[in-house]
Design an enzyme around this catalytic site. Sequence first.
Site, PDB file in Angstrom:
ATOM      1  N   GLU A 415       0.855  -1.180   0.000  1.00 35.58           N
ATOM      2  CA  GLU A 415       0.000   0.000   0.000  1.00 35.58           C
ATOM      3  C   GLU A 415       0.890   1.230   0.000  1.00 35.58           C
ATOM      4  O   GLU A 415       1.774   1.359   0.839  1.00 35.58           O
ATOM      5  CB  GLU A 415      -0.960   0.041   1.187  1.00 35.58           C
ATOM      6  CG  GLU A 415      -1.818   1.293   1.159  1.00 35.58           C
ATOM      7  CD  GLU A 415      -2.973   1.303   2.137  1.00 35.58           C
ATOM      8  OE1 GLU A 415      -3.493   2.405   2.431  1.00 35.58           O
ATOM      9  OE2 GLU A 415      -3.363   0.227   2.610  1.00 35.58           O
ATOM     10  N   HIS A 417      -0.571   4.530  -0.364  1.00 31.59           N
ATOM     11  CA  HIS A 417      -1.633   5.532  -0.470  1.00 31.59           C
ATOM     12  C   HIS A 417      -1.094   6.953  -0.331  1.00 31.59           C
ATOM     13  O   HIS A 417      -1.499   7.868  -1.049  1.00 31.59           O
ATOM     14  CB  HIS A 417      -2.687   5.248   0.604  1.00 31.59           C
ATOM     15  CG  HIS A 417      -4.018   5.872   0.332  1.00 31.59           C
ATOM     16  ND1 HIS A 417      -5.150   5.551   1.033  1.00 31.59           N
ATOM     17  CD2 HIS A 417      -4.405   6.807  -0.566  1.00 31.59           C
ATOM     18  CE1 HIS A 417      -6.177   6.244   0.577  1.00 31.59           C
ATOM     19  NE2 HIS A 417      -5.752   7.023  -0.387  1.00 31.59           N
ATOM     20  N   GLU A 469      -4.941   0.314  -2.351  1.00 31.57           N
ATOM     21  CA  GLU A 469      -4.872   1.779  -2.416  1.00 31.57           C
ATOM     22  C   GLU A 469      -3.496   2.283  -2.839  1.00 31.57           C
ATOM     23  O   GLU A 469      -2.900   3.139  -2.190  1.00 31.57           O
ATOM     24  CB  GLU A 469      -5.268   2.372  -1.055  1.00 31.57           C
ATOM     25  CG  GLU A 469      -6.734   2.133  -0.742  1.00 31.57           C
ATOM     26  CD  GLU A 469      -7.177   2.746   0.578  1.00 31.57           C
ATOM     27  OE1 GLU A 469      -8.275   3.305   0.617  1.00 31.57           O
ATOM     28  OE2 GLU A 469      -6.419   2.660   1.567  1.00 31.57           O
ATOM     29  N   GLU A 536     -14.087  -3.139   0.314  1.00 32.22           N
ATOM     30  CA  GLU A 536     -14.339  -2.505   1.608  1.00 32.22           C
ATOM     31  C   GLU A 536     -15.695  -1.821   1.530  1.00 32.22           C
ATOM     32  O   GLU A 536     -15.991  -1.114   0.561  1.00 32.22           O
ATOM     33  CB  GLU A 536     -13.257  -1.473   1.957  1.00 32.22           C
ATOM     34  CG  GLU A 536     -11.882  -2.068   2.190  1.00 32.22           C
ATOM     35  CD  GLU A 536     -10.812  -1.012   2.513  1.00 32.22           C
ATOM     36  OE1 GLU A 536     -11.203   0.121   2.906  1.00 32.22           O
ATOM     37  OE2 GLU A 536      -9.627  -1.310   2.345  1.00 32.22           O
TER      38      GLU A 536
END
Length: 1023
Positions: A415, A417, A469, A536
């Site tokens: 990840e 992000h 993400e 999610e």
Amino acid sequence: MTDVTHVDRASQAWLTDPTVFEVNRTPAHSSHKWYARDPQSGQWSDLKQSLDGEWRVEVVQAADINLEEEPATAESFDDSSFERIQVPGHLQTAGLMNHKYVNVQYPWDGHENPLEPNIPENNHVALYRRKFTVSAPVANAKQAGGSVSIVFHGMATAIYVWVNGAFVGYGEDGFTPNEFDITGLLHDGENVVAVACYEYSSASWLEDQDFWRLHGLFRSVELAARPHVHIENTQIEADWDPEAGTASLDAALTVLNAADAATVRATLKDADGNTVWQTTGDAEAQTAISSGPLQGIEPWSAESPTLYELDVDVIDQAGDVIECTSQKVGFRRFRIEDGILTINGKRIVFKGADRHEFDAERGRAITEQDMIDDVVFCKRHNINSIRTSHYPNQERWYELCDEYGIYLIDETNLEAHGSWSLPGDVLTEDTIVPGSKREWEGACVDRVNSMMRRDYNHPSVLIWSLGNESYVGDVFRAMYKHVHDIDPNRPVHYEGVTHNRDYDDVTDIETRMYSHADEIEKYLKDDPKKPYLSCEYMHAMGNSVGNMDEYTALERYPKYQGGFIWDFIDQAIYATQPDGTRSLRYGGDFGDRPSDYEFSGDGLLFADRKPSPKAQEVKQLYSNVHIDVTKDSVSVKNDNLFTATGDYVFVLSVLADGKPVWQSTRRFDVPAGETRTFDVAWPVAAYRADARELVLQVSQRLAKATDWAESGYELAFGQTVVPADATATPDTKPADGTITVGRWNAGVRGAGREVLLSRTQGGMVSYTFAGNEFVLRRPAITTFRPLTDNDRGAGHGFERVQWLGAGRYARCVDNVLEQIDDSTLKGTYTYELATAQRTKVTVSYTAHTDGRVNLHVEYPGEQGDLPTIPAFGIEWTLPVQYTNLRFFGTGPEETYLDRKHAKLGVWSTNAFADHAPYLMPQETGNHEDVRWAEITDDHGHGMRVSRADGAAPFAVSLLPYSSFMLEEAQHQDELPKPKHMFLRVLAAQMGVGGDDSWMSPVHPQYHIPADKPISLDVDLELI
């Protein structure tokens, strides 16, 4: 690093070079078990030696050491001054580094601003050391020509390793094994392993998950010996053909030193140890095993997780078994067929949750018991799937999911992000990691490869995830290709393509996060090419999970395949406070800045692994069996894919005004995927005369105990309410009843009770029975609730601030006290709400000489552009001893307007149990659809609140804290020691929402319009 040349010196430059993510590391392989016969004892050994336990450690600044000359790596170094630390464990939980929690932003943001792949100068390194003596089985295997590796199953974030002063290797990606061959470095007697574990490396740019930034050796460390001839890797295809009803097993074995063995024998056994199939073939470096069609095999699914065992023996020229490997296998077929995800030929719906590995004491160093508890919670709450957000989990987790039956999305440790977005999700394309930057490709492909090689053989793993993400780019195309080069069958999931549809080809599934139900439905109606998953949804932060039924209703669309609730468990950490008490703390409580504070509290479980009230809703909505009850039948819809309902019991009950009066047990056998209706002769007539309403209830329960629940455990229920014939008891005047109308007050006495209404205090100021006072101050109008996390995120506080004090500061502008007749006194109080409109609200008390009081609160509705009302009713301060609550309504856990798929019945609780310990104190304890409630002390004395004749049910809560106490506190331990109890009786309260916790409001149908009348009409009686 792909160069196979052995490197014998450590280099600090690797820390900031994304092309170097391992040095001297053993290639990733399957996690199968292997055994060898000890030549001295003749016993079989698994050839593993744990190095868990006490290690020595010192934490220093990275700038203060020179890896090439660091004394602590030497075998003879005196580490007596080092701290002691338990492995597995984190440096933070050992008190050696500070806790940090951030979500999107990197933890160094604002303190330093390194550009990738560089890292902060403020970088810690933990120098670990441990002495060990090689066990006899490991030493014997080495002496017989085998090899020995040291395996780090989990660490953060990068490690350099030395054994007996010699450099061993370097590794990143601490959520899959980092394994190094140390055969030539071991000697007799005591050996020493030294590890330099870095807080930050270039890998940190790939590990920006929404979690506590915890470091150290947090999973097991072990020695693993291999016999000279060794099956290094197994890749098993255990297929099930649903049309033919047959299975097949194909396995590709990588055999080291195969030339020194003769044959390989494969044996498939069932759970009782019976041989199902066996074959023998020549031992080759790449040995292929193929069973052909197998009859009589039971397929694997979450509903029926039947496992077999594949044992592979390596046999030498003398006919002796020199190694045996063992791997549990489940025969199943998971495919995308006609755009639909199917298991064993049936469309699957994932009823899932996203799960971080977490424990409030140990961080991510969780135990086997933690994992078992989590699997049991899933099974007991009808959760059939877990996404390993956002990294591969411990190996034991996969074994448990195979055994208990849990579907998995296995997610790469990736990840980034914070690299590609600014606050507000503003895209910054020039800073994306990994994006299309070739220097990051090797590390990212290696991460997905390590996960796949380790976990490939687990039937529970249905989908590979490329990470979370991290936007998109060519690196993800390379990862996607690598996945399908290895595994042509399992689909690939990656949500990041929603940000750039040019990369739609890197996911086989349309997967989104936090798309609303109406947005998903639009996709499903538009001739979709891919199956849909919400990776999610239902952000379960604090008091949440409202309107979940809008998502489960989408199951009627074939390409809707479910979703994963964010998330499984609150991430909060126990800490000792200055007064010596221990309490759960969230981000920012450890002096960590920047921080995202309580945003880590999103779990269906509290951090202590106790279920939160939200789990009640999830259990019912995720159930595979749906029960519809009418006054003369029961319909059972069986959404199981393979399991009929004949092995369950269905308990039929009749509740008369909430009291069980009749029960019967039935067997309703409904095949998987079908709905059947059964006639039921409910004994309504027998109980109708003595009740105001009857509840007809059917409960699906386990007929036999399982590994995860006892016999009789309830999985689902259905109810309907049938009006009955009884009416309220007519009013009767007690002989001793009197009414007194004074100049300042008016009162009613009778039946040992007294009511006093005040002309100056705005309402009832006394309500007594046998000398016990029930009114400390007159009940107050409330138009407010303590903000939930979702309220704060959606700006409900800002938009509805006028209601914060509208009731609290309302003023009484008129009152009328009048004697209606010889047995009735009525007081009517007119209030102006503290709003610009000064809306008039009437509060009336009608007191009778039999001790009963009718309380009626009326809001007329106010025209104009007003925000909806959070709650409307009264809040009443009670003496502290009235802690018990018994009520006839939906329960047993708290319910809300958009979260009440709960049972209607009579429930008993208390103010302390009803106060859910959400990380940030907030609205809690509400019960909807209440017919009556009793608030009592431990002797059963107190007050009964009932809906008045013809009135609607109400909502009730009893808590040890007032609404404003909850609103003002930021931690549970900031709430004061209770000195009173606080009763709320509400005509209505808005829903709690659940789409997300940062933007989405409660849905309109669950609001309380300010332009419509609202009425609370209840009867009070002291008992």
